[in-house]
Design an enzyme around this catalytic site. Structure first.
Site, PDB file in Angstrom:
ATOM      1  N   ASP A 138      -9.349  11.877   2.573  1.00  0.00           N
ATOM      2  CA  ASP A 138      -9.500  10.550   1.969  1.00  0.00           C
ATOM      3  C   ASP A 138     -10.483  10.666   0.813  1.00  0.00           C
ATOM      4  OD1 ASP A 138      -9.051   7.807   1.810  1.00  0.00           O
ATOM      5  OD2 ASP A 138      -9.458   7.469   3.943  1.00  0.00           O
ATOM      6  N   HIS A 154      -9.638   7.743  -7.623  1.00  0.00           N
ATOM      7  CA  HIS A 154      -9.990   7.156  -6.326  1.00  0.00           C
ATOM      8  C   HIS A 154      -9.586   8.038  -5.145  1.00  0.00           C
ATOM      9  CE1 HIS A 154     -11.405   3.118  -7.608  1.00  0.00           C
ATOM     10  NE2 HIS A 154     -10.712   3.421  -8.688  1.00  0.00           N
TER      11      HIS A 154
HETATM   12  P1  ADQ Z   1      -7.208   3.195   0.431  1.00  0.00           P
HETATM   13  O1  ADQ Z   1      -6.457   4.433   0.733  1.00  0.00           O
HETATM   14  O2  ADQ Z   1      -6.419   1.939   0.459  1.00  0.00           O
HETATM   15  O3  ADQ Z   1      -8.015   3.314  -0.937  1.00  0.00           O
HETATM   16  P2  ADQ Z   1      -9.771   2.504   1.907  1.00  0.00           P
HETATM   17  O4  ADQ Z   1     -10.880   3.038   1.101  1.00  0.00           O
HETATM   18  O5  ADQ Z   1     -10.000   2.661   3.367  1.00  0.00           O
HETATM   19  O6  ADQ Z   1      -8.361   3.165   1.605  1.00  0.00           O
HETATM   20  O7  ADQ Z   1      -9.632   0.980   1.569  1.00  0.00           O
HETATM   21  C1  ADQ Z   1      -8.753   0.174   2.260  1.00  0.00           C
HETATM   22  C2  ADQ Z   1      -9.152  -1.289   2.088  1.00  0.00           C
HETATM   23  O8  ADQ Z   1      -8.078  -2.060   2.600  1.00  0.00           O
HETATM   24  C3  ADQ Z   1     -10.396  -1.648   2.858  1.00  0.00           C
HETATM   25  O9  ADQ Z   1     -11.161  -2.538   2.112  1.00  0.00           O
HETATM   26  C4  ADQ Z   1      -9.846  -2.319   4.115  1.00  0.00           C
HETATM   27  O10 ADQ Z   1     -10.645  -3.339   4.652  1.00  0.00           O
HETATM   28  C5  ADQ Z   1      -8.548  -2.906   3.629  1.00  0.00           C
HETATM   29  N1  ADQ Z   1      -7.604  -2.918   4.760  1.00  0.00           N
HETATM   30  C6  ADQ Z   1      -7.087  -1.875   5.416  1.00  0.00           C
HETATM   31  N2  ADQ Z   1      -6.309  -2.321   6.438  1.00  0.00           N
HETATM   32  C7  ADQ Z   1      -6.364  -3.647   6.425  1.00  0.00           C
HETATM   33  C8  ADQ Z   1      -5.796  -4.694   7.227  1.00  0.00           C
HETATM   34  N3  ADQ Z   1      -5.023  -4.429   8.270  1.00  0.00           N
HETATM   35  N4  ADQ Z   1      -6.066  -5.942   6.878  1.00  0.00           N
HETATM   36  C9  ADQ Z   1      -6.843  -6.212   5.842  1.00  0.00           C
HETATM   37  N5  ADQ Z   1      -7.416  -5.306   5.064  1.00  0.00           N
HETATM   38  C10 ADQ Z   1      -7.187  -4.037   5.342  1.00  0.00           C
HETATM   39  C11 ADQ Z   1      -8.128   4.288  -1.972  1.00  0.00           C
HETATM   40  C12 ADQ Z   1      -8.509   5.701  -1.523  1.00  0.00           C
HETATM   41  C13 ADQ Z   1      -9.788   5.668  -0.711  1.00  0.00           C
HETATM   42  C14 ADQ Z   1     -10.911   5.011  -1.520  1.00  0.00           C
HETATM   43  C15 ADQ Z   1     -10.451   3.695  -2.120  1.00  0.00           C
HETATM   44  C16 ADQ Z   1     -11.473   3.149  -3.114  1.00  0.00           C
HETATM   45  O11 ADQ Z   1      -7.452   6.282  -0.771  1.00  0.00           O
HETATM   46  O12 ADQ Z   1     -10.184   6.975  -0.309  1.00  0.00           O
HETATM   47  O13 ADQ Z   1     -12.013   4.764  -0.675  1.00  0.00           O
HETATM   48  O14 ADQ Z   1      -9.210   3.833  -2.812  1.00  0.00           O
HETATM   49  O15 ADQ Z   1     -11.776   4.085  -4.090  1.00  0.00           O
END
Ligand code: ADQ
Length: 472
Positions: free
Chosen positions: A370, A162
């Site tokens: 990311d 991921h």
């Molecule tokens: P993350 O690093 O956690 O995931 P991301 O892909 O942006 O990053 O996903 C974060 C999730 O958490 C999103 O669904 C978002 O809505 C939720 N989130 C963030 N802040 C929030 C808040 N304050 N309240 C509620 N929800 C919140 C890892 C990798 C990424 C990759 C994903 C999936 O680092 O690059 O996209 O896995 O593979």
């Protein structure tokens, strides 16, 4: 639609996130998608419970939640320290996000990582039946496939990363890099979000291991062949768009609009993590404010950033630095009626978040690195087609490969962030609509079920997974 008989799927991930019966609308797309196939194939989701036990017993806690069977184990405090906080979060996470100087290399962490992967393999082994497909997720569990092979598992086993795969020159700074990458050859399929991450992997195996690269990114080394695939993860796009149109999101949107008092809102939503470029983002916004006096009192940035991994020191440091930066920015630019930066350290339910995205004129998503970044996709899915906001997106997020119609920036450059914000805030409606439509088409088409179908097709090439998947 009648379900065809599909092979049973066993998903393994560090943490297990079972679907919730009470709040079906409030779970992430990945949970929804995996739960769909797990339910249909009568599968199992195996991993760490998040809980602690004095000494590891291998006792599996089976539960059924919204039709999905989960199987979880507790870990010892030392496991959690060395495997999870240690090798996963203090070694691999920074290294794989190109931050070698933040990576901590300690043999104890490697030992703990190996130990937990071995424990996972021993515990999982009796659950695997002959035709099961096994799908392992993420950097916590890279050696698991090989540990299972050593125990005689001949099933198809896939792995999905991921996060980014680092360039070869960075990868070799990991003292046990060779062993770690060799262990990937326990898998039949290894999936990455982007062509970039896949190419870095291919570079490594070609240069460091003298592996043979065949057609379709098949890689052969030491008598074993794996297939590397690019498989960008998506979101549950239609559901998220519907949620953004629903009552909770609409109420939140209205509240935000009232509280904005006619000012344009820029929004950032991230876990509080150094990979997300939050400090650089604040500095870019500060640059905008110092360059563009005409925007004073007319815009504000809402940054939502719930703390994560608080037991790791670098995370405490970034939090302190953001506290001080936000204080500086507000101290310098605020007036009695205007706070230019609203910085909030907590998480929100997805439906509330959808309303926040929809209320924003600009979505500011500027990670330094990311794997993908799902916030960018959620922001797009939540917009009002008649008056969509503009996505400003880092070139270094995996999402940029699919989202070229965003305003793309170098997240290290305060000038580029300031310019992009200026452009986004004044973008004419027709251009906003045109960019948004193109972005939305991709987000809808390459959604989380599409991602899952792509990976499953590579994992089980002999079987058509489509009928079961389309029944979601
Ligand atoms: P993350 O690093 O956690 O995931 P991301 O892909 O942006 O990053 O996903 C974060 C999730 O958490 C999103 O669904 C978002 O809505 C939720 N989130 C963030 N802040 C929030 C808040 N304050 N309240 C509620 N929800 C919140 C890892 C990798 C990424 C990759 C994903 C999936 O680092 O690059 O996209 O896995 O593979």
């Amino acid at each position: 639609m009648e379900c065809h008989k599909v092979k049973r799927l066993i998903v393994v991930s560090n943490r297990v996130q079972p679907p919730s019966e009470d709040e079906p609308g409030n779970q992430g797309g990945l949970t929804v998608a995996l739960s769909t196939v797990l339910r249909e194939s009568d599968g199992i989701w195996f991993g760490w419970s998040g809980g602690e036990t004095e000494s590891f017993t291998g006792h599996i806690n089976f539960q059924k939640s919204a039709g999905v069977t989960t199987a979880t184990v507790d870990l010892e405090p030392q496991d959690i320290h060395e495997y999870y906080d240690g090798f996963a979060n203090r070694t691999l996470w920074p290294l794989f996000h190109y931050r070698v100087s933040l990576a901590e290399f300690e043999r104890g962490f490697v030992d703990g990582y190996e130990r937990v992967n071995t424990r996972f393999a021993d515990t999982l082994l009796p659950l695997i039946a002959k035709d099961d497909l096994v799908w392992v997720h993420d950097y916590h569990l890279i050696p698991l496939g090989q540990r299972l092979r050593e125990r005689g598992v001949a099933n198809r086993i896939g792995f999905f990363l991921h996060i980014p795969w680092p360039p070869m020159r960075l990868m070799v700074s990991l003292p046990n890099h060779q062993e770690l990458v060799e262990s990937l050859f326990g898998y039949d399929v290894v999936g990455f979000h982007t062509q970039d991450w896949l190419e870095s992997f291919i570079d490594y195996v070609r240069a460091q291991m003298d592996a043979t690269i065949g057609e379709d990114n098949t890689v052969t080394w030491n008598g074993r062949t794996l297939r590397a695939v690019v498989c960008p993860i998506g979101i549950d796009a239609q559901e998220f768009a519907d949620t953004a149109n629903g009552p909770v999101a609409e109420a939140m949107r209205q509240r935000m609009e009232e509280s904005a008092g006619g000012r344009a809102m820029i929004v950032g939503v991230d876990r509080l993590d150094y990979s997300k470029g939050l400090q650089e983002r604040f500095i870019g916004y500060e640059r905008l404010l110092s360059q563009r006096e005409d925007l004073h009192e007319k815009v504000f940035l809402l940054q939502i950033a719930p703390p994560s991994r608080e037991s790791v020191q670098t995370y405490q440091e970034i939090r302190a630095s953001l506290d001080s930066l936000s204080g500086r920015i507000n101290g310098e630019f605020s007036s009695v009626e205007w706070v230019p930066l609203r910085y909030v350290n907590k998480g929100y339910p997805r439906d509330v978040l959808a309303g926040v995205y929809r209320a924003a004129k600009v979505g500011l998503v500027t990670p330094l690195r990311d794997g993908m970044n799902l916030v960018a996709k959620e922001f797009v899915a939540a917009q009002d087609p008649a008056d969509p906001g503009v996505l400003v997106l880092s070139n270094f997020a995996g999402a940029a490969a699919q989202m070229s119609q965003a305003v793309l920036v170098n997240p290290y450059s305060p000038e580029e962030i300031a310019d992009a914000l200026g452009q986004a805030l004044t973008m004419p409606l027709a251009e906003r609509q045109e960019r948004w439509r193109a972005l939305m088409d991709t987000v809808l088409e390459q959604d989380v079920m599409w991602w899952l179908g792509q990976f499953m097709a590579a994992l089980d090439p002999g079987e058509a997974q489509e009928p079961a998947l389309s029944a979601a």
